[in-house]
Scaffold this motif. Structure first.
Motif, PDB file in Angstrom:
ATOM      1  N   HIS A 280     -87.833 -35.873 -85.287  1.00 16.39           N
ATOM      2  CA  HIS A 280     -86.647 -35.320 -85.952  1.00 16.39           C
ATOM      3  C   HIS A 280     -86.887 -33.873 -86.347  1.00 16.39           C
ATOM      4  N   TRP A 281     -88.083 -33.608 -86.900  1.00 20.81           N
ATOM      5  CA  TRP A 281     -88.374 -32.265 -87.398  1.00 20.81           C
ATOM      6  C   TRP A 281     -88.422 -31.237 -86.277  1.00 20.81           C
TER       7      TRP A 281
ATOM      8  N   THR B 206     -92.460 -45.054 -86.910  1.00 19.61           N
ATOM      9  CA  THR B 206     -91.562 -44.306 -87.801  1.00 19.61           C
ATOM     10  C   THR B 206     -92.139 -42.920 -88.080  1.00 19.61           C
ATOM     11  N   THR B 207     -93.465 -42.811 -88.183  1.00 20.70           N
ATOM     12  CA  THR B 207     -94.077 -41.497 -88.401  1.00 20.70           C
ATOM     13  C   THR B 207     -93.793 -40.592 -87.205  1.00 20.70           C
TER      14      THR B 207
ATOM     15  N   LYS C 237     -79.748 -42.980 -97.486  1.00 23.51           N
ATOM     16  CA  LYS C 237     -80.666 -41.958 -97.992  1.00 23.51           C
ATOM     17  C   LYS C 237     -82.102 -42.166 -97.521  1.00 23.51           C
ATOM     18  N   ARG C 238     -82.823 -41.065 -97.389  1.00 23.97           N
ATOM     19  CA  ARG C 238     -84.191 -41.111 -96.886  1.00 23.97           C
ATOM     20  C   ARG C 238     -85.205 -40.657 -97.932  1.00 23.97           C
TER      21      ARG C 238
ATOM     22  N   MET D 261     -90.259 -39.460 -87.323  1.00 26.20           N
ATOM     23  CA  MET D 261     -90.086 -38.433 -88.353  1.00 26.20           C
ATOM     24  C   MET D 261     -90.432 -37.054 -87.785  1.00 26.20           C
ATOM     25  N   PHE D 262     -91.570 -36.967 -87.101  1.00 24.50           N
ATOM     26  CA  PHE D 262     -91.970 -35.670 -86.519  1.00 24.50           C
ATOM     27  C   PHE D 262     -90.998 -35.251 -85.414  1.00 24.50           C
TER      28      PHE D 262
ATOM     29  N   PHE E  58     -88.570 -42.546 -98.384  1.00 21.87           N
ATOM     30  CA  PHE E  58     -89.495 -42.459 -97.251  1.00 21.87           C
ATOM     31  C   PHE E  58     -90.291 -41.161 -97.318  1.00 21.87           C
ATOM     32  N   TYR E  59     -89.574 -40.039 -97.484  1.00 26.10           N
ATOM     33  CA  TYR E  59     -90.268 -38.752 -97.482  1.00 26.10           C
ATOM     34  C   TYR E  59     -91.141 -38.576 -98.720  1.00 26.10           C
TER      35      TYR E  59
ATOM     36  N   LEU F  52     -86.440 -46.133 -91.819  1.00 26.99           N
ATOM     37  CA  LEU F  52     -86.677 -44.876 -92.535  1.00 26.99           C
ATOM     38  C   LEU F  52     -85.822 -44.781 -93.795  1.00 26.99           C
TER      39      LEU F  52
ATOM     40  N   SER G 150    -100.892 -46.560 -93.346  1.00 29.24           N
ATOM     41  CA  SER G 150     -99.531 -46.067 -93.554  1.00 29.24           C
ATOM     42  C   SER G 150     -99.093 -45.033 -92.520  1.00 29.24           C
ATOM     43  N   TRP G 151    -100.058 -44.366 -91.912  1.00 26.01           N
ATOM     44  CA  TRP G 151     -99.689 -43.387 -90.886  1.00 26.01           C
ATOM     45  C   TRP G 151     -99.889 -43.962 -89.492  1.00 26.01           C
TER      46      TRP G 151
ATOM     47  N   LYS H 249     -94.231 -40.691 -98.237  1.00 22.58           N
ATOM     48  CA  LYS H 249     -95.067 -40.117 -97.178  1.00 22.58           C
ATOM     49  C   LYS H 249     -95.817 -38.897 -97.724  1.00 22.58           C
TER      50      LYS H 249
END
Lengths: 254, 224
Positions: A250-251, A243-244, B2-3, A247-248, B6-7, A208, B169-170, B10
């Motif tokens: 974490h949120w 990783t997706t 740092k991220r 990410m969710f 990525f964000y 990430l 990618s997702w 995305k």
């Protein structure tokens, strides 16, 4: 008669050379006597024995790296006729002449065809491509791995950090910090292992971070170039999924 | 570490589909009304859209801001890739390069198209009712007609190929077979979108959209 004809047969090379890491690259041509079953390494050895270029002038022997000579160590990776591959498994009989040899310019060049693949080993450290098993006492045997899983995981373990996938990738360059396909696939490998899985989030976290998995642009050159036939794009897509999800996760934990 | 990358990457990927992908499909259907139902149908579609509640915010958050972000960040992405189709002329690598080329073309085209249409409405030069006639003025110029065809083809390619990449990618299409099937579906969508957009442009070239015809119509409605 037949003997003289064989002796006259030669192999032509155009080698991209560079005397020092920041010296200007130039090309030099060589003509090497043909022997049956030659590969690029044996031709380079011939140049080393008799360092005379195509114009008949004495020159410094061409530098290259090689080790196992059976396509498992990755040390002799170079760009041969435009495609990155291992010089040991590049057979002269199967190559179009003149054979063009260039270093993999994605990496820092040390000299001639010798490159520094340090960034690949740094990446393996960054994504923690190992399985922690140390404890203060005997932890006993770990969980077993299902045979069906072992079969595809074994394919991923064939990676020899040769750097070919990074060289072929249009997104691994000096304008980006993209880690490249190989270490992403290694995250999938170590996360598939029943003991390695216990630390899977640590490895995903590394993907990430800046220069991680987001750098992939889906050109899929990696999977077409990998000498070991590793399903790199499947690994990347699988890690995209993980990783997706992370990410969710974490949120929603915040 | 740092991220940010990525964000931001995305978000770029998400905005390309939601809302921009939905917008381009909506835009295609609205425009197709010009070919399918003629001037009256097109006028109705425009009227329907402009009567949506909170239309300003729908446009702001559904189109303008996502478009600005996706466009500007996309230019950066295009800048950071080192295209190597010469040595690796594989289908997906060509698509990778085309995605960046069509992205830049679409960026320029959309900027120009926005100026020509939405901006002219904003400054009061053109009214919603005059949009059809205004488009007729534009696409009856041969050069502009070609520019618009290139623009819609680039935008359609960029969206449909971007949809394919979004699915990867997702982590939705993971294996090679899933990616192959999604690539065939996306190609089909590209063909469909290209046809509908080009038919819309042809629709706008028809006589009923001409300014003179509009005047005649008006007179007729007054007399009639």
């Amino acid at each position: 008669m037949a003997n003289t004809m064989t002796a006259a047969k030669t192999v032509k090379f155009v080698v991209t050379r560079q005397e020092a890491p920041d010296a200007k690259p130039y090309t030099e041509e060589f003509e090497v006597p043909y022997r049956p079953n030659m590969n690029v390494i044996s031709a380079l050895m011939e140049i080393q024995r008799n360092p005379i270029n195509a114009t008949g002038k004495q020159t410094a022997p061409v530098c290259w790296e090689s080790n196992c000579l059976e396509e498992v160590c990755g040390a002799c990776s170079m760009v041969i006729n435009g495609k990155p591959r291992q010089a040991c498994s590049a057979l002269i009989d199967q190559l179009e002449q003149p054979i063009r040899l260039e270093p993999m310019k994605t990496f820092p060049i040390v000299r001639d065809l010798v490159i520094d693949r340090q960034r690949m080993f740094d990446s393996l450290k960054r994504v923690k491509a190992w399985i922690p098993i140390d404890g203060t006492y005997d932890l006993g045997p770990g969980p077993r791995m299902a045979e069906t899983k072992r079969q595809w995981a074994y394919e991923l373990s064939k990676c020899m950090t040769c750097g070919v996938c990074l060289e072929a990738c249009p997104n691994v360059n000096d304008k980006t910090s993209f880690i490249g396909p190989a270490p992403i696939s290694q995250v999938r490998l170590f996360n598939a292992h029943p003991t390695g899985e216990m630390n899977k989030e640590e490895r995903l976290e590394a993907l990430l971070d800046d220069g991680g998995i987001e750098g992939c642009g889906n050109s899929q050159n990696c999977v077409r170039s990998c000498p070991k036939g590793i399903p790199l794009t499947t690994s990347i897509a699988e890690m995209n999924k993980d990783t997706t999800k992370l990410m969710f996760k974490h949120w929603f934990k915040m | 570490m740092k991220r940010g990358y990525f964000y931001s990457r995305k978000l770029h990927s998400l905005l390309g589909i939601i809302p921009l992908g939905f917008f381009i499909l909506e835009h295609m259907i609205t425009n197709y009304a010009a070919y399918d139902g003629g001037k009256a149908a097109f006028q109705d579609s425009v009227k329907f859209l402009n009567e949506l509640p909170l239309i300003f915010f729908l446009e702001l958050f559904g189109i303008w801001l996502p478009l600005l972000y996706h466009g500007v960040y996309g230019l950066y992405i295009a800048y950071t890739s080192r295209n190597n189709v010469g040595n690796y002329n594989y289908g997906r690598n060509i698509a990778f390069m085309m995605q960046r080329i069509t992205g830049v073309i679409t960026f320029i085209f959309v900027t120009w198209h926005l100026y020509q249409t939405r901006f002219q409405i904003a400054i009061g030069e053109v009214s919603h009712e005059e949009l059809g006639t205004h488009m007729n003025d534009i696409v009856t110029q041969p050069l502009m007609f070609v520019v618009y065809i290139i623009g819609v083809l680039a935008a359609s390619y960029h969206f449909t190929n971007g949809l394919w990449a979004f699915l990867v990618s997702w982590g939705i299409t993971v294996g090679p077979r899933a990616q192959k099937v999604s690539s065939m579906i996306c190609t089909g969508l590209f063909v469909l979108m290209s046809v509908l957009f080009i038919l819309s442009l042809i629709g706008f070239r028809s006589q009923e959209f001409e300014a003179a015809a509009a005047a005649v119509q008006q007179v007729q409605s007054v007399i009639g």
